[in-house]
Design an enzyme around this catalytic site. Sequence first.
Site, PDB file in Angstrom:
ATOM      1  N   LYS A 126       0.863  -1.205   0.060  1.00 38.25           N
ATOM      2  CA  LYS A 126      -0.087  -0.123  -0.096  1.00 38.25           C
ATOM      3  C   LYS A 126       0.912   1.239  -0.023  1.00 38.25           C
ATOM      4  CE  LYS A 126      -3.864   1.578   2.548  1.00 38.25           C
ATOM      5  NZ  LYS A 126      -5.050   0.865   2.103  1.00 38.25           N
ATOM      6  N   ARG A 129      -3.281   2.852   8.879  1.00 38.82           N
ATOM      7  CA  ARG A 129      -3.719   1.751   8.307  1.00 38.82           C
ATOM      8  C   ARG A 129      -2.484   0.901   7.997  1.00 38.82           C
ATOM      9  NH1 ARG A 129      -8.512   2.651   4.597  1.00 38.82           N
ATOM     10  NH2 ARG A 129      -8.593   4.696   4.514  1.00 38.82           N
ATOM     11  N   GLY A 139      -7.951  -7.672   5.377  1.00 33.87           N
ATOM     12  CA  GLY A 139      -8.879  -7.692   6.397  1.00 33.87           C
ATOM     13  C   GLY A 139      -8.316  -8.344   7.605  1.00 33.87           C
ATOM     14  N   MET A 178      -5.445  -7.139   9.240  1.00 31.58           N
ATOM     15  CA  MET A 178      -4.776  -6.359  10.220  1.00 31.58           C
ATOM     16  C   MET A 178      -5.959  -5.296  10.408  1.00 31.58           C
ATOM     17  SD  MET A 178      -0.835  -6.403   9.442  1.00 31.58           S
ATOM     18  CE  MET A 178      -1.010  -6.474   7.719  1.00 31.58           C
ATOM     19  N   ARG A 184      -3.790  -1.035  -6.781  1.00 33.37           N
ATOM     20  CA  ARG A 184      -2.898  -2.372  -6.503  1.00 33.37           C
ATOM     21  C   ARG A 184      -3.301  -3.190  -7.597  1.00 33.37           C
ATOM     22  NH1 ARG A 184      -6.142  -4.418  -1.293  1.00 33.37           N
ATOM     23  NH2 ARG A 184      -8.066  -4.436  -2.192  1.00 33.37           N
ATOM     24  N   HIS A 200      -7.819 -46.502 -10.429  1.00 35.65           N
ATOM     25  CA  HIS A 200      -8.509 -46.384 -11.494  1.00 35.65           C
ATOM     26  C   HIS A 200      -9.653 -45.585 -11.975  1.00 35.65           C
ATOM     27  CE1 HIS A 200     -11.828 -48.197 -14.061  1.00 35.65           C
ATOM     28  NE2 HIS A 200     -10.737 -48.664 -14.908  1.00 35.65           N
ATOM     29  N   ARG A 221      -2.047 -46.388 -23.256  1.00 36.91           N
ATOM     30  CA  ARG A 221      -2.261 -47.623 -22.142  1.00 36.91           C
ATOM     31  C   ARG A 221      -3.152 -48.569 -23.380  1.00 36.91           C
ATOM     32  NH1 ARG A 221      -2.881 -43.515 -18.024  1.00 36.91           N
ATOM     33  NH2 ARG A 221      -1.536 -44.170 -16.325  1.00 36.91           N
ATOM     34  N   ARG A 223       2.166 -48.478 -25.305  1.00 37.64           N
ATOM     35  CA  ARG A 223       2.836 -49.218 -24.460  1.00 37.64           C
ATOM     36  C   ARG A 223       2.430 -50.612 -24.358  1.00 37.64           C
ATOM     37  NH1 ARG A 223       1.395 -47.827 -18.231  1.00 37.64           N
ATOM     38  NH2 ARG A 223      -0.624 -48.960 -18.777  1.00 37.64           N
ATOM     39  N   SER A 231      10.463 -43.403 -20.191  1.00 41.85           N
ATOM     40  CA  SER A 231       9.311 -42.625 -19.837  1.00 41.85           C
ATOM     41  C   SER A 231       9.226 -42.921 -18.272  1.00 41.85           C
ATOM     42  CB  SER A 231       8.164 -42.971 -20.480  1.00 41.85           C
ATOM     43  OG  SER A 231       7.005 -42.235 -20.292  1.00 41.85           O
ATOM     44  N   GLY A 259       7.386 -43.627 -15.295  1.00 35.05           N
ATOM     45  CA  GLY A 259       5.798 -43.813 -14.969  1.00 35.05           C
ATOM     46  C   GLY A 259       5.990 -43.497 -13.305  1.00 35.05           C
ATOM     47  N   THR A 260       5.693 -42.341 -12.899  1.00 33.92           N
ATOM     48  CA  THR A 260       5.856 -41.991 -11.647  1.00 33.92           C
ATOM     49  C   THR A 260       4.885 -42.379 -10.921  1.00 33.92           C
ATOM     50  OG1 THR A 260       5.030 -39.700 -12.799  1.00 33.92           O
ATOM     51  CG2 THR A 260       7.316 -39.943 -11.887  1.00 33.92           C
ATOM     52  N   CYS A 289       5.231 -39.926 -17.865  1.00 31.90           N
ATOM     53  CA  CYS A 289       3.943 -40.285 -18.382  1.00 31.90           C
ATOM     54  C   CYS A 289       3.083 -40.654 -17.017  1.00 31.90           C
ATOM     55  CB  CYS A 289       3.818 -41.328 -19.280  1.00 31.90           C
ATOM     56  SG  CYS A 289       4.455 -42.936 -18.890  1.00 31.90           S
ATOM     57  N   TYR A 321      10.243 -34.314 -22.375  1.00 34.44           N
ATOM     58  CA  TYR A 321       8.811 -34.177 -22.729  1.00 34.44           C
ATOM     59  C   TYR A 321       8.028 -34.419 -21.448  1.00 34.44           C
ATOM     60  CZ  TYR A 321       8.394 -38.942 -23.715  1.00 34.44           C
ATOM     61  OH  TYR A 321       8.348 -40.407 -23.546  1.00 34.44           O
TER      62      TYR A 321
HETATM   63  C1  PEP Z   1       2.803 -45.007 -14.186  1.00 35.17           C
HETATM   64  O1  PEP Z   1       3.211 -46.171 -13.323  1.00 35.17           O
HETATM   65  O2  PEP Z   1       3.217 -43.802 -13.579  1.00 35.17           O
HETATM   66  C2  PEP Z   1       2.103 -45.131 -15.427  1.00 35.17           C
HETATM   67  C3  PEP Z   1       1.857 -44.119 -16.152  1.00 35.17           C
HETATM   68  O3  PEP Z   1       1.556 -46.282 -15.651  1.00 35.17           O
HETATM   69  P1  PEP Z   1       0.183 -46.769 -14.836  1.00 35.17           P
HETATM   70  O4  PEP Z   1      -0.184 -45.840 -14.239  1.00 35.17           O
HETATM   71  O5  PEP Z   1      -0.744 -47.215 -16.021  1.00 35.17           O
HETATM   72  O6  PEP Z   1       0.500 -47.889 -14.109  1.00 35.17           O
HETATM   73 MG    MG Z   2       2.699 -48.082 -14.219  1.00 41.70          MG
END
Ligand code: PEP
Ligand code: MG
Length: 916
Positions: free
Chosen positions: A27, A100, A109, A111, A367, A485, A592, A651, A798, A800-801, A865, A885
């Site tokens: 301010k 102020r 709001g 203070m 602001r 799922h 998939r 895949r 790739s 697959g986290t 992915c 990517y």
């Molecule tokens: C993963 O495991 O991150 C993945 C992309 O495969 P899925 O979710 O199909 O097991």
């Molecule tokens: Mg997987």
Amino acid sequence: MAKKHVYFFGGGKADGTAKLRNLLGGKGANLAEMAGHKNLRLPVPAGFTITTDVCVSFYENKKKYPVELKGQVNAAMKKVESVMGKKFGNVKDPLLVSVRSGARSSMPGMMETILNVGLTEKTIPGLAAKFGSERFAYDAYRRLITMYADVVMEKSAGIEPEEGKGIRVQLDKLLEKAKENAGVENDSDLEVDDLKELCALYKVRIKDVLKNAFPDDPEKQLWGGITAVFSSWNGKRAIAYRNIENIPHEWGTAVNVQGMVFGNTGANSSTGVAFTRNPGNGENKFYGEYLVNAQGEDVVAGIRTPAPINSYSQSDNNKHLLTLQKENSKVYKELESIRARLEKHYNDMQDIEFTVEEGKLYMLQCRSGKRNGPAAVRMAADMVKEKLITKVEAIGRVTPAQLDELLHPIIDPLEEKKANCLGKGLPAGPGGASGQIVFTSDEAVKWFNKGKQVILVREETNPEDVEGMRASEAILTARGGMTSHAALVARGWGKCCIVGCPDIDINFLTKTVTIGKTTLKEGDWITLNGTKGTFYTNRLPMIEASTENKYLNEFLKICDSARTLNVRTNAETPEDAHKARAFGAEGIGLFRTEHMFYGKNCEEPLFKLRKMIVSKDEAERREALKELYPHVKSDIKGTLKAMDGFPVTFRMIDPPLHEFVPQKKEALKDLANSLGISLEDLQKRTSSLHESNPMMGHRGVRLGITFPEITEMQVRAILEATVELTKLKKKVFPEIMIPVLCSVNELKAQKEIVKKVYEEVCKKYKVKKIAYMLGTMIEIPRAALTADKIAEEAEFFSFGTNDLTQMGFGFSRDDIGGFLPHYIEHDVLPEDPFQSIDIDGIGQLIEIGVKRGRSTRAKLKIGICGEHGGDPASIDFCQKVGMDYVSCSPYRVPIARLAAAQAALANKPTKKIAKR
Ligand code: PEP
Ligand code: MG
């Protein structure tokens, strides 16, 4: 020289500028800028800012001020007096000031503020004479006493009254009584004598309750006010707010002392708020409202309906009221010209507060204005075209959450605030949706066919529910996590979805669901907010997703010009591929195979897939695969074609078998008939497939190793589709990806199969070469650790986290609903690691995987992915570790494009990785 603690502004000059935000607070910095910058020099009532450093030292020195402060405040006050042409405490024409707060980051709001400081029994006559109204002066006095008693004498003094016994409540009760006695309804109908009496009563009550007299002395009021504002930095509300918003406690607040101007002195005075552009849609039009004969707080309090400042700001509520443009065209013109100067100066939409005192315009605040998603996107795109901002600045002007607002319908936020929240789960699929609840997939389809809007409520979902999921507006499940799922499927379809709500108790017999204390029956309406994970009883109104994509596309193109990461999508049907292309996907990062049987009219291929799964030996399996082949090939071909020259990562099939073995008796009977075996025999086969931990069981590459014919069939479908399309002069880039790898030997074995099929296909089509790549997923910790060996065989990785997180934490993806909310609530984990990459732990596995992989194959292409590929914080991490990517569900592609641009700018890459 003594340190400068006080920064003056006013009369076309200012000691500070907008750049001193950390020292002067938001301010104070903007007041200085508006008052003193040579391009602005706006009519700002003069004042001064005491720095945030003073606040810090105040707390470090047992609430004592630096010795020089008093002198500096006095000197600044002299300057204010000279610009305002009045003197603080003067009986003839007293200067009143506001006190102020103003932190670096806005804390609305949280203070305190005190207005009309400097008004005393002695100075009242002067103020009354100046505005020709004794009533006005006493009304201002009454407000001062209330604020001062509440803020300075109670809160700042650390007094914590019992609920409902605070001094403000007590004074308000006296006000109510005064109105009752006078027989009036509104504060504004009280006569001067009523107000005089009220002020006297206030003082007695204050003395009684707080054991201290209200200081009828300008100097005491001023210092009391300053100290109270500094103290409010560590008030309960402010501390709680900072904890939520992650604002550092050591920042401190500044204090702004500013000459008062009054919008409530009569019909020639007013006060208002405006935005230099429409904050609701971003249109480059001046938008605001104002109230005649009112103070700022009256606009906010909503006692009277404010009038529009111009015809553009008219709505059904206020169109009967006179616009400022008509009411006072001179002031309006001046305000419009200020609007133009402010936008040009700040290069952003400004939220401004103004007051007109006796026909003269004053600017009280400006602001950067808050805006919704559509407005943020449009303003960013427009301002680049108007050359107000650079592309880089535009990219920083929109948050991923704002972009999300454009892609899904959302619950009307005002209605949501008032709604009865039933419960909370994990926000698996964003956006809002309402529907009548049903508890089975079959019912969902039935109701949908009757034209009803339904929400499927399940314990959890499996592939047998996909029909019902498709028919539903949204999905709500008791179990499962962000990569369960239901979550994966819903997100892929852009459907609203909440999973993992342990409080949901479904009774299939009575067709009811109990959530906490509420029981709902089939057909009752509920509304889901899939962005937050909250859900509500009844049908709440929605704001539709914006269909106007012109600005979104313009904005995303700007993002594309800055990013280095490619953005791909996870999709497995030609329809989804087309959708993702429209959102700007540059390829498919995860097809998939088993999910391609979730689309419309998939009963037949799904049936054949199941047949293959329950086959007893190779011969039977080869027979089933033969039947499945045309479906797989045609889908692959359609998808390659839809991606139109962009790569597609197919895949190899990876069904945790438990997801695909049918459970319904009818389905089992059909399957048994088709295989020519008894139901009993089939049940034996399916129970032999039962696994205790299917996610760690016979899935992924393990299927391809034990049943090479499964890999063969898929590779053949990919390569044949590729040759056939190439012959039609289509550009196609298939990538074959092996999932759930833990050892390079698995990849070597699969490579042999690929080679064999490759040769067969080349021979069949009489071609010498088919372009494709072979790579693998890194989704098991061992794969990440042995990435150097794996990269000798793989052309791409790739990550697959989803599984990497599952295996790294030892948390079952499908069962985290039972404990993860508790973990997060109790700070055991900072957030859901299935939503945003756990950088400290899983992040190390990814870094190791990238480094070791590139150590043996420098040009290894690397992407992600897992579901994290659409999460902005995870995308930033992917940028940091040097991926090529990210890949995410189609509806998250625009967000990933923005997040990737922001990540590229934030982490100036050492080398340009991606080529587009
Ligand atoms: C993963 O495991 O991150 C993945 C992309 O495969 P899925 O979710 O199909 O097991
Ligand atoms: Mg997987």
